[in-house]
Design a protein around this motif. Sequence first.
Motif, PDB file in Angstrom:
ATOM      1  N   ASP A  32     -27.268 -25.993  23.597  1.00 27.31           N
ATOM      2  CA  ASP A  32     -25.519 -26.018  23.517  1.00 27.31           C
ATOM      3  C   ASP A  32     -25.212 -24.670  22.977  1.00 27.31           C
ATOM      4  OD1 ASP A  32     -24.780 -28.261  25.310  1.00 27.31           O
ATOM      5  OD2 ASP A  32     -24.652 -29.387  23.416  1.00 27.31           O
ATOM      6  N   GLY A  33     -26.056 -23.973  22.344  1.00 25.70           N
ATOM      7  CA  GLY A  33     -25.399 -23.058  21.422  1.00 25.70           C
ATOM      8  C   GLY A  33     -25.301 -21.895  21.859  1.00 25.70           C
ATOM      9  N   ASN A  42     -24.143 -36.400  14.672  1.00 30.81           N
ATOM     10  CA  ASN A  42     -24.112 -36.061  16.320  1.00 30.81           C
ATOM     11  C   ASN A  42     -24.321 -34.333  16.106  1.00 30.81           C
ATOM     12  OD1 ASN A  42     -22.984 -38.642  16.917  1.00 30.81           O
ATOM     13  ND2 ASN A  42     -20.614 -37.347  16.334  1.00 30.81           N
ATOM     14  N   LYS A  43     -25.051 -33.754  15.587  1.00 29.26           N
ATOM     15  CA  LYS A  43     -25.575 -32.669  15.865  1.00 29.26           C
ATOM     16  C   LYS A  43     -24.092 -30.979  16.858  1.00 29.26           C
ATOM     17  CE  LYS A  43     -30.192 -33.483  14.746  1.00 29.26           C
ATOM     18  NZ  LYS A  43     -29.253 -33.534  12.945  1.00 29.26           N
ATOM     19  N   CYS A  44     -22.907 -31.700  16.546  1.00 30.93           N
ATOM     20  CA  CYS A  44     -22.269 -31.137  17.100  1.00 30.93           C
ATOM     21  C   CYS A  44     -20.949 -30.645  17.069  1.00 30.93           C
ATOM     22  CB  CYS A  44     -21.347 -31.412  17.996  1.00 30.93           C
ATOM     23  SG  CYS A  44     -20.641 -33.136  17.922  1.00 30.93           S
ATOM     24  N   SER A  82     -30.506 -31.285  22.298  1.00 33.97           N
ATOM     25  CA  SER A  82     -29.439 -30.790  22.958  1.00 33.97           C
ATOM     26  C   SER A  82     -28.160 -29.754  22.881  1.00 33.97           C
ATOM     27  CB  SER A  82     -28.659 -31.723  23.900  1.00 33.97           C
ATOM     28  OG  SER A  82     -27.158 -32.561  23.132  1.00 33.97           O
ATOM     29  N   HIS A  83     -28.402 -29.575  21.226  1.00 34.76           N
ATOM     30  CA  HIS A  83     -27.415 -28.206  20.677  1.00 34.76           C
ATOM     31  C   HIS A  83     -28.092 -27.106  20.802  1.00 34.76           C
ATOM     32  CE1 HIS A  83     -29.567 -30.642  16.822  1.00 34.76           C
ATOM     33  NE2 HIS A  83     -29.870 -29.087  17.051  1.00 34.76           N
ATOM     34  N   ARG A 112     -36.053 -25.803  22.961  1.00 43.36           N
ATOM     35  CA  ARG A 112     -35.683 -27.348  23.495  1.00 43.36           C
ATOM     36  C   ARG A 112     -37.212 -28.267  24.011  1.00 43.36           C
ATOM     37  NH1 ARG A 112     -30.302 -29.761  26.249  1.00 43.36           N
ATOM     38  NH2 ARG A 112     -31.607 -32.142  26.347  1.00 43.36           N
ATOM     39  N   SER A 134     -30.182 -20.189  16.512  1.00 40.69           N
ATOM     40  CA  SER A 134     -30.023 -22.043  16.599  1.00 40.69           C
ATOM     41  C   SER A 134     -29.908 -22.577  15.121  1.00 40.69           C
ATOM     42  CB  SER A 134     -31.340 -22.312  17.208  1.00 40.69           C
ATOM     43  OG  SER A 134     -31.086 -23.068  18.048  1.00 40.69           O
ATOM     44  N   THR A 157     -24.571 -21.773  13.008  1.00 47.51           N
ATOM     45  CA  THR A 157     -24.801 -23.369  13.645  1.00 47.51           C
ATOM     46  C   THR A 157     -24.609 -22.841  15.695  1.00 47.51           C
ATOM     47  OG1 THR A 157     -22.819 -23.612  14.636  1.00 47.51           O
ATOM     48  CG2 THR A 157     -23.185 -24.423  12.632  1.00 47.51           C
ATOM     49  N   TRP A 168     -19.864 -28.318  11.630  1.00 44.12           N
ATOM     50  CA  TRP A 168     -20.740 -28.297  12.113  1.00 44.12           C
ATOM     51  C   TRP A 168     -20.685 -30.458  11.288  1.00 44.12           C
ATOM     52  CZ3 TRP A 168     -25.642 -28.112  14.477  1.00 44.12           C
ATOM     53  CH2 TRP A 168     -25.971 -28.763  15.054  1.00 44.12           C
ATOM     54  N   LEU A 191     -22.497 -22.359  17.619  1.00 45.03           N
ATOM     55  CA  LEU A 191     -21.914 -23.632  18.458  1.00 45.03           C
ATOM     56  C   LEU A 191     -20.630 -22.808  18.177  1.00 45.03           C
ATOM     57  CD1 LEU A 191     -23.296 -26.996  17.611  1.00 45.03           C
ATOM     58  CD2 LEU A 191     -23.456 -26.160  19.055  1.00 45.03           C
TER      59      LEU A 191
END
Length: 403
Positions: free
Chosen positions: A346-347, A156-158, A342-343, A329, A352, A187, A152, A189
């Motif tokens: 994106d998840g 940038n939370k990505c 946006s993460h 979101r 989340s 995460t 993680w 992601l």
Amino acid sequence: MDSKTVCRPVSAMYHLSALYAQDDNPSKVDLLIGYYKTEQSDIYALPVVQRVETLVTQQIKNHKYLPLLGSEHFVRDACQLLYGQDVKERLNNGTVFGVQTIGCTGGMRVGADLLVSHMNCTTFYVSDPTWENHRLIFLSSGFLKAKTYRYWNEANKCLDFEGLCEDLSDAPSKSVIVLQACGHNPTSLDPSKKQWERIADIIQQRHLIPFFDIAYQGFATGNTDKDAWVIRYFVSRGIELLCAQSFSKNFGLYNERVGNLSFSLNSSDYTAAYKSQIELSIRSSYSSAPNHGALTVHTIMNDNGLREEWLLTLKNMYDRVNGLRHTLRELLEKSDAPGSWSHITDGKGMFSYLGITENQVEHLRTKFHVYVSLTGRINLCSLNDNNIGYVAKSIASTLKEVQ
Ligand SMILES: Cc1ncc(COP(=O)(O)O)c(C=O)c1O
């Protein structure tokens, strides 16, 4: 009996759940354990599973023990769900084999025991952060070194993909790399296909041992084949692997403890030896797996109508969670919650990751009675029309009030 044992909560998650149960504030919201819940906040019992369970109960004539390695029928079904229908030949020649386990947790433990006792593995890597139980499982099996690979990227939370690659590239050969196949907990992601390809390169070059955990098959894309892509990709490259599967979430069979541990190997030379070592480990711990949940899954998988119904239900569950991602979101952005969100969209999967501090988690709980895991992970399935606005506003206020 004398004891030096100190009494402390084994799991922060279960501890917070107990606090939630004691909380009598009417606004309280439980976003903790990964249950799929309905709009009415009930843990969802899939209708097809409920019907088949009744049928199965009527059909069971006695409760004799399953073999040490569990039900062969169930194991075949589980392996086909994971590797695809064409795995049948490899199941027959022994280059793929599976063992019924006590959920995915049990599968990880049985696999970790084998890696320590039979393959002399000493070091394992988990993502930072990861599911809270991974470390405990591998350390309890006798692994000596617990390491993490970056995952993680807080700023940038990505996904911190470059960090992940660097850390795996530094791993000593024969390190066991715990990888989540889809719907990463906590995460949400997942690496892209291109990124998985690079991870596979490193694993092959460094002679690392991938141990996959697939607890959310069906929840990442709504399609069980797509969610198993990475496993099939590794197999297509001839990378030997272990994989622990859960049927807790995608069948809603949490307390029936349905799981499968499978191995994909390039030869069957050691299959018999691995199996006998696993039998020893199972015999000395719980002796054999339970029948009811596995038989329920087997019955559904082997009837086209029931299987289609299950897949459709799973797709509907996925669609609902995906909708909740977008709504959350939107509401966070409308409430001017500081930061970018946006993460969240994106998840993938059930969760989340908010990317908030432990102090902020504590504030959410004590001021707003919104319960999220210490890592800032929320179970999206627990959101509904009644609580999602309140949760978004509580998060926004918390971020403004607490650093
Ligand atoms: C990544 C991960 N692995 C394993 C599990 C546990 O699965 P099971 O209930 O099948 O033991 C969970 C969830 O609880 C999880 O999030």
